[in-house]
Design an enzyme around this catalytic site. Structure first.
Site, PDB file in Angstrom:
ATOM      1  N   ASP A  90       0.819  -1.208   0.000  1.00  0.00           N
ATOM      2  CA  ASP A  90       0.000   0.000   0.000  1.00  0.00           C
ATOM      3  C   ASP A  90       0.857   1.264   0.000  1.00  0.00           C
ATOM      4  O   ASP A  90       0.385   2.356   0.335  1.00  0.00           O
ATOM      5  CB  ASP A  90      -0.910   0.025   1.239  1.00  0.00           C
ATOM      6  CG  ASP A  90      -2.052  -0.971   1.157  1.00  0.00           C
ATOM      7  OD1 ASP A  90      -2.348  -1.434   0.042  1.00  0.00           O
ATOM      8  OD2 ASP A  90      -2.647  -1.282   2.207  1.00  0.00           O
ATOM      9  N   ASP A 145       5.557  -8.930   9.202  1.00  0.00           N
ATOM     10  CA  ASP A 145       5.668  -7.487   9.067  1.00  0.00           C
ATOM     11  C   ASP A 145       7.036  -7.128   8.516  1.00  0.00           C
ATOM     12  O   ASP A 145       7.964  -7.944   8.522  1.00  0.00           O
ATOM     13  CB  ASP A 145       5.439  -6.807  10.418  1.00  0.00           C
ATOM     14  CG  ASP A 145       3.973  -6.794  10.824  1.00  0.00           C
ATOM     15  OD1 ASP A 145       3.118  -7.051   9.952  1.00  0.00           O
ATOM     16  OD2 ASP A 145       3.685  -6.525  12.011  1.00  0.00           O
ATOM     17  N   ASP A 147       9.537  -5.410   9.511  1.00  0.00           N
ATOM     18  CA  ASP A 147      10.732  -5.344  10.357  1.00  0.00           C
ATOM     19  C   ASP A 147      11.258  -6.714  10.760  1.00  0.00           C
ATOM     20  O   ASP A 147      12.204  -6.806  11.544  1.00  0.00           O
ATOM     21  CB  ASP A 147      10.445  -4.517  11.616  1.00  0.00           C
ATOM     22  CG  ASP A 147       9.145  -4.901  12.305  1.00  0.00           C
ATOM     23  OD1 ASP A 147       8.278  -5.490  11.651  1.00  0.00           O
ATOM     24  OD2 ASP A 147       8.992  -4.585  13.501  1.00  0.00           O
ATOM     25  N   ASP A 238      -5.119  -8.616  14.803  1.00  0.00           N
ATOM     26  CA  ASP A 238      -4.588  -9.933  15.128  1.00  0.00           C
ATOM     27  C   ASP A 238      -5.222 -10.495  16.403  1.00  0.00           C
ATOM     28  O   ASP A 238      -5.647 -11.648  16.449  1.00  0.00           O
ATOM     29  CB  ASP A 238      -3.066  -9.868  15.274  1.00  0.00           C
ATOM     30  CG  ASP A 238      -2.593  -8.674  16.104  1.00  0.00           C
ATOM     31  OD1 ASP A 238      -3.436  -7.917  16.624  1.00  0.00           O
ATOM     32  OD2 ASP A 238      -1.373  -8.490  16.241  1.00  0.00           O
TER      33      ASP A 238
END
Length: 481
Positions: A90, A145, A147, A238
Protein backbone atom coordinates in the site's frame (compact mmCIF):
# COMPACT_ATOMS: atom_id res chain seq x y z
CA UNK A 1 -12.42 17.59 55.68
CA UNK A 2 -15.68 16.07 54.47
CA UNK A 3 -16.22 12.34 54.27
CA UNK A 4 -17.41 12.82 50.68
CA UNK A 5 -14.06 14.26 49.62
CA UNK A 6 -12.22 11.36 51.21
CA UNK A 7 -14.40 8.85 49.35
CA UNK A 8 -13.96 10.72 46.05
CA UNK A 9 -10.19 10.41 46.37
CA UNK A 10 -9.86 7.07 48.12
CA UNK A 11 -12.37 4.97 46.13
CA UNK A 12 -10.74 5.22 42.66
CA UNK A 13 -7.33 5.03 44.29
CA UNK A 14 -8.11 1.74 46.02
CA UNK A 15 -9.84 0.28 42.97
CA UNK A 16 -6.76 1.06 40.87
CA UNK A 17 -4.36 -0.47 43.38
CA UNK A 18 -6.52 -3.58 43.71
CA UNK A 19 -6.79 -4.01 39.93
CA UNK A 20 -3.00 -3.84 39.61
CA UNK A 21 -2.72 -6.42 42.39
CA UNK A 22 -5.26 -8.77 40.78
CA UNK A 23 -3.51 -8.46 37.41
CA UNK A 24 -0.14 -9.27 38.97
CA UNK A 25 -1.60 -12.36 40.66
CA UNK A 26 -2.88 -13.58 37.28
CA UNK A 27 0.62 -13.12 35.84
CA UNK A 28 2.08 -15.10 38.72
CA UNK A 29 -0.36 -17.89 37.81
CA UNK A 30 1.12 -17.92 34.33
CA UNK A 31 4.59 -18.32 35.80
CA UNK A 32 3.39 -21.46 37.57
CA UNK A 33 1.93 -22.83 34.32
CA UNK A 34 5.14 -21.95 32.49
CA UNK A 35 7.38 -23.75 34.97
CA UNK A 36 5.15 -26.81 34.93
CA UNK A 37 5.07 -26.94 31.13
CA UNK A 38 8.70 -26.24 30.34
CA UNK A 39 10.07 -28.89 28.05
CA UNK A 40 12.16 -29.12 24.96
CA UNK A 41 10.07 -28.83 21.80
CA UNK A 42 10.65 -31.79 19.54
CA UNK A 43 10.53 -31.25 15.81
CA UNK A 44 7.56 -32.91 14.15
CA UNK A 45 8.09 -34.83 10.90
CA UNK A 46 7.11 -33.08 7.69
CA UNK A 47 4.02 -34.39 5.91
CA UNK A 48 4.68 -36.66 2.96
CA UNK A 49 3.25 -34.03 0.63
CA UNK A 50 4.09 -30.49 1.63
CA UNK A 51 1.07 -28.16 1.46
CA UNK A 52 0.98 -25.01 -0.63
CA UNK A 53 1.79 -22.05 1.63
CA UNK A 54 1.11 -18.41 0.86
CA UNK A 55 3.44 -15.91 2.50
CA UNK A 56 1.88 -12.47 2.95
CA UNK A 57 4.07 -9.41 3.50
CA UNK A 58 1.86 -6.39 4.31
CA UNK A 59 3.86 -3.26 3.51
CA UNK A 60 3.34 0.48 3.75
CA UNK A 61 6.29 2.79 3.02
CA UNK A 62 9.16 0.55 4.13
CA UNK A 63 12.08 1.62 1.94
CA UNK A 64 14.69 0.82 4.58
CA UNK A 65 13.76 -2.79 5.37
CA UNK A 66 11.66 -4.28 2.56
CA UNK A 67 14.57 -5.75 0.61
CA UNK A 68 15.86 -7.47 3.74
CA UNK A 69 12.45 -9.05 4.35
CA UNK A 70 11.94 -10.26 0.77
CA UNK A 71 15.42 -11.78 0.70
CA UNK A 72 14.77 -13.62 3.97
CA UNK A 73 11.48 -15.11 2.72
CA UNK A 74 13.11 -16.14 -0.56
CA UNK A 75 15.63 -18.14 1.48
CA UNK A 76 12.96 -20.35 3.07
CA UNK A 77 13.97 -23.98 2.96
CA UNK A 78 10.74 -24.93 1.22
CA UNK A 79 10.08 -26.07 -2.36
CA UNK A 80 9.46 -23.13 -4.70
CA UNK A 81 6.57 -24.93 -6.33
CA UNK A 82 4.82 -25.16 -2.93
CA UNK A 83 5.42 -21.53 -2.03
CA UNK A 84 3.48 -18.42 -3.04
CA UNK A 85 4.72 -14.98 -1.94
CA UNK A 86 2.39 -11.98 -1.87
CA UNK A 87 3.77 -8.51 -1.25
CA UNK A 88 0.70 -6.56 -0.18
CA UNK A 89 1.98 -3.10 -0.97
CA UNK A 90 0.00 0.00 0.00
CA UNK A 91 3.07 2.25 -0.25
CA UNK A 92 3.01 5.81 -1.54
CA UNK A 93 6.77 6.35 -1.90
CA UNK A 94 9.74 4.73 -3.64
CA UNK A 95 9.12 1.49 -1.72
CA UNK A 96 6.94 0.58 -4.72
CA UNK A 97 9.93 0.78 -7.09
CA UNK A 98 12.21 -1.13 -4.72
CA UNK A 99 9.67 -3.95 -4.51
CA UNK A 100 9.18 -3.98 -8.29
CA UNK A 101 12.90 -4.52 -8.86
CA UNK A 102 12.98 -7.31 -6.29
CA UNK A 103 9.96 -8.96 -7.88
CA UNK A 104 11.60 -9.04 -11.29
CA UNK A 105 14.75 -10.53 -9.79
CA UNK A 106 13.04 -13.35 -7.95
CA UNK A 107 10.58 -14.12 -10.71
CA UNK A 108 13.59 -14.66 -12.98
CA UNK A 109 14.77 -17.26 -10.47
CA UNK A 110 11.49 -19.14 -10.66
CA UNK A 111 9.72 -17.82 -7.55
CA UNK A 112 5.95 -17.46 -7.48
CA UNK A 113 6.01 -13.91 -6.14
CA UNK A 114 3.41 -11.20 -6.78
CA UNK A 115 3.30 -7.46 -6.19
CA UNK A 116 -0.27 -6.71 -5.10
CA UNK A 117 -1.43 -3.10 -5.06
CA UNK A 118 -4.79 -1.63 -4.04
CA UNK A 119 -6.46 1.52 -5.28
CA UNK A 120 -7.05 2.70 -1.70
CA UNK A 121 -5.67 1.73 1.70
CA UNK A 122 -9.10 0.71 2.97
CA UNK A 123 -8.92 -1.22 6.23
CA UNK A 124 -5.17 -0.63 6.54
CA UNK A 125 -3.26 -3.86 7.37
CA UNK A 126 -6.44 -5.89 7.95
CA UNK A 127 -7.78 -4.76 4.60
CA UNK A 128 -4.54 -5.66 2.83
CA UNK A 129 -4.49 -9.14 4.37
CA UNK A 130 -8.14 -9.74 3.47
CA UNK A 131 -7.57 -8.56 -0.10
CA UNK A 132 -4.55 -10.84 -0.44
CA UNK A 133 -6.58 -13.84 0.68
CA UNK A 134 -9.00 -13.36 -2.21
CA UNK A 135 -6.06 -14.04 -4.53
CA UNK A 136 -4.16 -16.58 -2.43
CA UNK A 137 -3.93 -20.23 -3.43
CA UNK A 138 -2.31 -21.61 -0.28
CA UNK A 139 -3.97 -23.82 2.29
CA UNK A 140 -1.95 -21.96 4.92
CA UNK A 141 -0.82 -18.34 5.10
CA UNK A 142 2.33 -17.13 6.88
CA UNK A 143 2.44 -13.41 7.74
CA UNK A 144 5.47 -11.20 8.37
CA UNK A 145 5.67 -7.49 9.07
CA UNK A 146 8.37 -5.48 7.36
CA UNK A 147 10.73 -5.34 10.36
CA UNK A 148 11.11 -9.15 10.58
CA UNK A 149 13.85 -11.40 9.25
CA UNK A 150 12.46 -14.96 9.49
CA UNK A 151 14.88 -17.88 9.52
CA UNK A 152 15.10 -20.34 6.56
CA UNK A 153 13.61 -23.21 8.60
CA UNK A 154 10.50 -21.27 9.67
CA UNK A 155 7.99 -23.15 7.51
CA UNK A 156 9.51 -26.58 8.02
CA UNK A 157 9.29 -26.11 11.79
CA UNK A 158 5.77 -24.66 11.90
CA UNK A 159 3.77 -26.40 9.14
CA UNK A 160 3.94 -29.94 10.66
CA UNK A 161 1.78 -28.83 13.62
CA UNK A 162 -1.15 -28.41 11.26
CA UNK A 163 -1.27 -32.20 10.99
CA UNK A 164 -3.77 -31.83 13.83
CA UNK A 165 -6.93 -30.67 12.04
CA UNK A 166 -7.99 -28.64 15.10
CA UNK A 167 -4.91 -26.39 14.94
CA UNK A 168 -5.72 -23.02 13.38
CA UNK A 169 -2.57 -21.01 14.17
CA UNK A 170 1.10 -21.64 14.88
CA UNK A 171 2.86 -18.65 16.43
CA UNK A 172 6.64 -18.25 16.81
CA UNK A 173 8.52 -16.25 19.42
CA UNK A 174 9.86 -12.83 18.49
CA UNK A 175 13.60 -12.31 18.68
CA UNK A 176 15.42 -8.98 18.55
CA UNK A 177 17.88 -7.87 15.88
CA UNK A 178 18.96 -4.75 17.75
CA UNK A 179 18.37 -5.42 21.44
CA UNK A 180 21.75 -3.98 22.45
CA UNK A 181 21.49 -0.82 20.36
CA UNK A 182 20.48 1.40 23.31
CA UNK A 183 18.85 1.45 26.71
CA UNK A 184 15.48 1.98 25.04
CA UNK A 185 15.81 -1.17 22.91
CA UNK A 186 17.12 -3.25 25.84
CA UNK A 187 14.12 -2.32 27.96
CA UNK A 188 11.68 -3.05 25.13
CA UNK A 189 13.28 -6.48 24.69
CA UNK A 190 13.03 -7.07 28.44
CA UNK A 191 9.27 -6.50 28.39
CA UNK A 192 8.58 -8.37 25.17
CA UNK A 193 10.61 -11.39 26.28
CA UNK A 194 8.33 -11.82 29.29
CA UNK A 195 5.28 -11.85 27.02
CA UNK A 196 6.81 -14.24 24.50
CA UNK A 197 8.45 -16.53 27.04
CA UNK A 198 6.26 -16.82 30.14
CA UNK A 199 2.90 -15.37 29.11
CA UNK A 200 2.34 -17.02 25.75
CA UNK A 201 3.80 -20.36 26.87
CA UNK A 202 1.92 -20.28 30.17
CA UNK A 203 -1.43 -19.49 28.56
CA UNK A 204 -0.92 -22.11 25.87
CA UNK A 205 0.16 -24.77 28.36
CA UNK A 206 -2.86 -24.07 30.55
CA UNK A 207 -5.25 -24.45 27.63
CA UNK A 208 -6.20 -20.77 27.77
CA UNK A 209 -6.49 -18.24 24.96
CA UNK A 210 -3.33 -16.81 23.43
CA UNK A 211 -3.08 -14.54 20.44
CA UNK A 212 -1.51 -14.46 17.04
CA UNK A 213 0.88 -11.53 17.39
CA UNK A 214 0.19 -9.98 14.00
CA UNK A 215 3.33 -11.39 12.43
CA UNK A 216 5.76 -14.32 12.50
CA UNK A 217 2.99 -16.91 12.55
CA UNK A 218 0.98 -19.17 10.26
CA UNK A 219 -2.80 -19.38 9.87
CA UNK A 220 -4.88 -22.15 8.40
CA UNK A 221 -6.87 -20.26 5.74
CA UNK A 222 -10.02 -22.17 6.67
CA UNK A 223 -9.68 -20.86 10.25
CA UNK A 224 -9.66 -17.25 9.09
CA UNK A 225 -12.79 -17.83 7.01
CA UNK A 226 -14.61 -19.73 9.77
CA UNK A 227 -13.89 -16.96 12.29
CA UNK A 228 -15.35 -14.27 10.04
CA UNK A 229 -12.20 -12.99 8.35
CA UNK A 230 -9.96 -10.02 9.04
CA UNK A 231 -11.69 -6.96 10.46
CA UNK A 232 -10.42 -3.39 10.63
CA UNK A 233 -12.77 -2.23 13.39
CA UNK A 234 -9.93 -2.43 15.95
CA UNK A 235 -6.26 -1.39 15.74
CA UNK A 236 -5.20 -4.91 16.73
CA UNK A 237 -6.84 -7.04 14.08
CA UNK A 238 -4.59 -9.93 15.13
CA UNK A 239 -5.92 -10.09 18.70
CA UNK A 240 -9.50 -9.68 17.51
CA UNK A 241 -9.36 -12.54 14.99
CA UNK A 242 -7.50 -14.71 17.50
CA UNK A 243 -10.32 -14.46 20.01
CA UNK A 244 -13.03 -15.04 17.43
CA UNK A 245 -11.23 -18.15 16.17
CA UNK A 246 -10.51 -19.66 19.59
CA UNK A 247 -14.08 -19.15 20.73
CA UNK A 248 -15.08 -21.41 17.83
CA UNK A 249 -12.82 -24.13 19.17
CA UNK A 250 -9.73 -23.68 16.98
CA UNK A 251 -6.51 -24.54 18.80
CA UNK A 252 -3.44 -22.31 18.74
CA UNK A 253 0.10 -23.67 19.07
CA UNK A 254 2.86 -21.50 20.49
CA UNK A 255 6.45 -22.45 19.66
CA UNK A 256 8.80 -20.82 22.16
CA UNK A 257 11.78 -22.47 20.50
CA UNK A 258 11.07 -21.10 17.01
CA UNK A 259 12.48 -17.57 17.04
CA UNK A 260 11.70 -14.95 14.40
CA UNK A 261 14.05 -11.96 14.76
CA UNK A 262 12.70 -8.43 14.35
CA UNK A 263 13.86 -4.86 14.71
CA UNK A 264 12.85 -2.87 17.79
CA UNK A 265 11.91 0.83 17.51
CA UNK A 266 14.93 3.00 18.37
CA UNK A 267 13.29 6.37 19.08
CA UNK A 268 10.84 7.36 21.79
CA UNK A 269 8.22 8.70 19.33
CA UNK A 270 8.38 5.36 17.47
CA UNK A 271 7.96 3.46 20.74
CA UNK A 272 4.97 5.65 21.59
CA UNK A 273 3.41 5.06 18.18
CA UNK A 274 3.66 1.29 18.62
CA UNK A 275 2.45 1.41 22.22
CA UNK A 276 -0.51 3.58 21.25
CA UNK A 277 -1.66 1.08 18.62
CA UNK A 278 -1.17 -1.93 20.88
CA UNK A 279 -2.84 -0.47 23.99
CA UNK A 280 -5.75 1.19 22.22
CA UNK A 281 -6.32 -1.87 20.05
CA UNK A 282 -6.38 -4.14 23.11
CA UNK A 283 -9.05 -1.92 24.69
CA UNK A 284 -11.09 -2.03 21.49
CA UNK A 285 -10.81 -5.82 21.42
CA UNK A 286 -11.89 -6.05 25.06
CA UNK A 287 -14.94 -3.97 24.30
CA UNK A 288 -15.73 -6.15 21.28
CA UNK A 289 -14.86 -9.65 22.51
CA UNK A 290 -15.01 -9.81 26.30
CA UNK A 291 -18.83 -10.05 26.57
CA UNK A 292 -18.81 -12.95 24.10
CA UNK A 293 -16.11 -14.71 26.13
CA UNK A 294 -18.27 -14.60 29.27
CA UNK A 295 -21.35 -15.75 27.36
CA UNK A 296 -19.49 -18.75 25.95
CA UNK A 297 -20.71 -21.78 27.88
CA UNK A 298 -17.95 -24.01 26.47
CA UNK A 299 -15.17 -22.16 28.29
CA UNK A 300 -13.95 -22.93 31.81
CA UNK A 301 -14.02 -20.27 34.51
CA UNK A 302 -10.21 -20.26 34.56
CA UNK A 303 -10.05 -19.59 30.82
CA UNK A 304 -12.60 -16.80 31.14
CA UNK A 305 -10.62 -15.16 33.96
CA UNK A 306 -7.32 -15.39 32.12
CA UNK A 307 -8.99 -14.08 28.96
CA UNK A 308 -10.36 -11.16 30.97
CA UNK A 309 -6.95 -10.13 32.24
CA UNK A 310 -5.50 -10.76 28.78
CA UNK A 311 -7.97 -8.44 27.07
CA UNK A 312 -7.80 -5.88 29.88
CA UNK A 313 -4.01 -5.89 30.10
CA UNK A 314 -3.67 -2.41 28.62
CA UNK A 315 -5.98 -1.11 31.37
CA UNK A 316 -3.04 -1.53 33.71
CA UNK A 317 -1.85 1.84 32.41
CA UNK A 318 -5.11 3.52 33.40
CA UNK A 319 -4.87 2.00 36.88
CA UNK A 320 -1.22 3.01 37.16
CA UNK A 321 -1.95 6.59 36.10
CA UNK A 322 -4.85 6.90 38.57
CA UNK A 323 -2.75 5.44 41.38
CA UNK A 324 0.01 7.93 40.63
CA UNK A 325 -2.21 11.00 40.23
CA UNK A 326 -4.23 10.25 43.36
CA UNK A 327 -1.21 9.42 45.47
CA UNK A 328 -0.56 13.12 46.07
CA UNK A 329 -4.12 13.93 47.28
CA UNK A 330 -3.99 10.80 49.44
CA UNK A 331 -0.82 12.19 50.99
CA UNK A 332 -2.28 15.67 51.33
CA UNK A 333 -5.46 14.40 53.02
CA UNK A 334 -3.55 12.11 55.32
CA UNK A 335 -5.61 9.08 54.31
CA UNK A 336 -2.87 6.61 55.11
CA UNK A 337 -0.56 4.56 52.95
CA UNK A 338 -1.33 1.08 54.28
CA UNK A 339 -3.13 0.27 51.03
CA UNK A 340 0.14 0.78 49.18
CA UNK A 341 1.12 -2.65 50.49
CA UNK A 342 -1.02 -4.13 47.70
CA UNK A 343 1.00 -2.13 45.18
CA UNK A 344 4.26 -3.37 46.73
CA UNK A 345 3.01 -6.97 46.62
CA UNK A 346 2.15 -6.40 42.97
CA UNK A 347 5.75 -5.40 42.30
CA UNK A 348 6.98 -8.60 43.93
CA UNK A 349 4.59 -10.70 41.85
CA UNK A 350 5.56 -8.91 38.64
CA UNK A 351 9.21 -9.29 39.59
CA UNK A 352 8.78 -13.07 39.67
CA UNK A 353 7.05 -12.93 36.28
CA UNK A 354 9.83 -10.94 34.60
CA UNK A 355 12.62 -12.81 36.38
CA UNK A 356 11.33 -16.14 35.04
CA UNK A 357 11.62 -14.81 31.48
CA UNK A 358 14.91 -13.01 32.04
CA UNK A 359 16.57 -16.07 33.54
CA UNK A 360 15.20 -18.28 30.75
CA UNK A 361 16.85 -15.99 28.21
CA UNK A 362 20.27 -16.15 29.86
CA UNK A 363 20.20 -13.15 32.20
CA UNK A 364 21.68 -13.22 35.69
CA UNK A 365 20.34 -11.78 38.94
CA UNK A 366 22.70 -8.80 38.96
CA UNK A 367 21.54 -7.73 35.49
CA UNK A 368 17.91 -8.27 36.47
CA UNK A 369 18.18 -6.08 39.56
CA UNK A 370 19.26 -3.24 37.29
CA UNK A 371 16.95 -3.87 34.37
CA UNK A 372 13.66 -4.57 36.16
CA UNK A 373 13.54 -1.22 38.03
CA UNK A 374 14.57 0.59 34.84
CA UNK A 375 11.77 -1.15 32.94
CA UNK A 376 9.25 -0.16 35.63
CA UNK A 377 10.42 3.44 35.43
CA UNK A 378 9.84 3.57 31.67
CA UNK A 379 6.42 1.95 31.98
CA UNK A 380 5.48 4.53 34.63
CA UNK A 381 6.67 7.24 32.25
CA UNK A 382 4.50 5.86 29.43
CA UNK A 383 1.41 5.50 31.61
CA UNK A 384 -0.14 8.84 30.62
CA UNK A 385 0.35 8.29 26.89
CA UNK A 386 -0.92 4.71 27.03
CA UNK A 387 -3.81 5.45 29.39
CA UNK A 388 -5.15 8.06 26.96
CA UNK A 389 -4.97 5.47 24.16
CA UNK A 390 -6.82 2.90 26.29
CA UNK A 391 -9.58 5.33 27.25
CA UNK A 392 -10.03 6.27 23.59
CA UNK A 393 -10.39 2.57 22.80
CA UNK A 394 -13.05 2.01 25.44
CA UNK A 395 -14.87 5.18 24.37
CA UNK A 396 -15.06 3.96 20.77
CA UNK A 397 -13.05 6.85 19.34
CA UNK A 398 -11.73 5.74 15.95
CA UNK A 399 -8.27 6.69 14.73
CA UNK A 400 -6.26 5.57 11.69
CA UNK A 401 -3.71 2.76 11.80
CA UNK A 402 -0.35 4.52 12.24
CA UNK A 403 2.60 2.36 11.29
CA UNK A 404 5.72 2.26 13.44
CA UNK A 405 8.68 3.67 11.46
CA UNK A 406 11.42 1.13 10.70
CA UNK A 407 15.10 2.10 10.59
CA UNK A 408 17.22 -0.92 9.51
CA UNK A 409 19.27 -0.35 12.65
CA UNK A 410 20.80 -3.53 14.03
CA UNK A 411 23.96 -2.57 15.92
CA UNK A 412 25.56 0.27 17.83
CA UNK A 413 26.80 2.99 15.52
CA UNK A 414 24.07 2.52 12.91
CA UNK A 415 22.50 5.88 12.13
CA UNK A 416 18.78 6.55 12.01
CA UNK A 417 18.73 10.36 12.11
CA UNK A 418 18.22 10.78 8.36
CA UNK A 419 15.19 8.47 8.27
CA UNK A 420 12.52 10.19 6.18
CA UNK A 421 9.69 8.59 8.16
CA UNK A 422 10.63 10.32 11.41
CA UNK A 423 8.12 12.67 13.00
CA UNK A 424 10.00 15.95 13.38
CA UNK A 425 7.48 17.57 15.71
CA UNK A 426 7.37 17.15 19.46
CA UNK A 427 4.32 15.04 20.42
CA UNK A 428 1.77 17.27 22.23
CA UNK A 429 1.49 14.76 25.08
CA UNK A 430 5.12 15.52 25.96
CA UNK A 431 4.17 18.82 27.57
CA UNK A 432 1.73 17.04 29.88
CA UNK A 433 4.46 14.54 30.76
CA UNK A 434 6.76 17.41 31.69
CA UNK A 435 3.93 18.84 33.78
CA UNK A 436 3.66 15.53 35.64
CA UNK A 437 7.37 15.70 36.43
CA UNK A 438 6.68 18.94 38.31
CA UNK A 439 3.55 17.45 39.90
CA UNK A 440 5.44 14.54 41.42
CA UNK A 441 8.35 16.75 42.45
CA UNK A 442 5.68 18.61 44.43
CA UNK A 443 4.58 15.24 45.85
CA UNK A 444 8.13 14.58 47.04
CA UNK A 445 8.27 18.03 48.64
CA UNK A 446 4.91 17.45 50.33
CA UNK A 447 6.04 14.12 51.73
CA UNK A 448 9.20 15.66 53.15
CA UNK A 449 7.34 18.65 54.60
CA UNK A 450 4.66 16.53 56.30
CA UNK A 451 7.16 13.82 57.30
CA UNK A 452 5.20 11.17 55.39
CA UNK A 453 7.93 9.18 53.70
CA UNK A 454 6.04 6.13 52.42
CA UNK A 455 5.48 7.59 48.96
CA UNK A 456 8.90 9.14 48.41
CA UNK A 457 10.33 6.24 46.40
CA UNK A 458 7.17 5.94 44.30
CA UNK A 459 7.13 9.66 43.48
CA UNK A 460 10.86 9.61 42.71
CA UNK A 461 10.34 6.78 40.21
CA UNK A 462 7.51 8.77 38.60
CA UNK A 463 9.72 11.86 38.28
CA UNK A 464 12.47 9.82 36.62
CA UNK A 465 10.02 7.92 34.40
CA UNK A 466 8.10 10.89 33.06
CA UNK A 467 11.32 12.86 32.79
CA UNK A 468 13.01 10.12 30.77
CA UNK A 469 10.07 9.70 28.39
CA UNK A 470 9.60 13.44 27.92
CA UNK A 471 13.32 14.08 27.43
CA UNK A 472 13.73 11.47 24.71
CA UNK A 473 10.43 12.48 23.08
CA UNK A 474 11.90 15.96 22.62
CA UNK A 475 15.43 14.83 21.77
CA UNK A 476 14.37 12.29 19.14
CA UNK A 477 11.88 14.69 17.59
CA UNK A 478 14.35 17.54 17.26
CA UNK A 479 17.23 15.50 15.86
CA UNK A 480 18.95 16.87 12.77
CA UNK A 481 19.38 14.57 9.78
Amino acid sequence: MSDALQYIVLTPYLLSVLFIFAYSVSQAGLVKSYWQARKRESALPLPARLPLVTVQLPVYNERYVIERLIDAVAQFDYPKERLEIQILDDSTDDTVDIISRKIIHYQSLGYNIAHIRRATRTGYKAGALAHGLTLAKGEFVAIFDADFVPTPDFLKKSIPYFGDAAVGVVQSRWGHLNENFSLITRLQAFGLDAHFTVEQTGRNAGGHFINFNGTAGVWRVATIAAAGGWSADTLTEDLDLSYRAQQQGWRFVYLEGLISPAELPVTMPAVKSQQYRWTKGAAECARKNLPAVWRNGQLSWATKLYATFHLLNSSIFVATLLTALLSVPVLLLGLGWQWLAFFQLSLVSMGVFYWAAFRRNGGNLGQFLLRFPAFLVIMLGLSLHNAVAVLEGYAGKKTPFIRTPKFNVTQRGDRWQANTYLARQIPPMTWLELGLVLYFVAGIALGLYTEQYSALAFHALLVVGYGFVAYYSVRHSRVKS
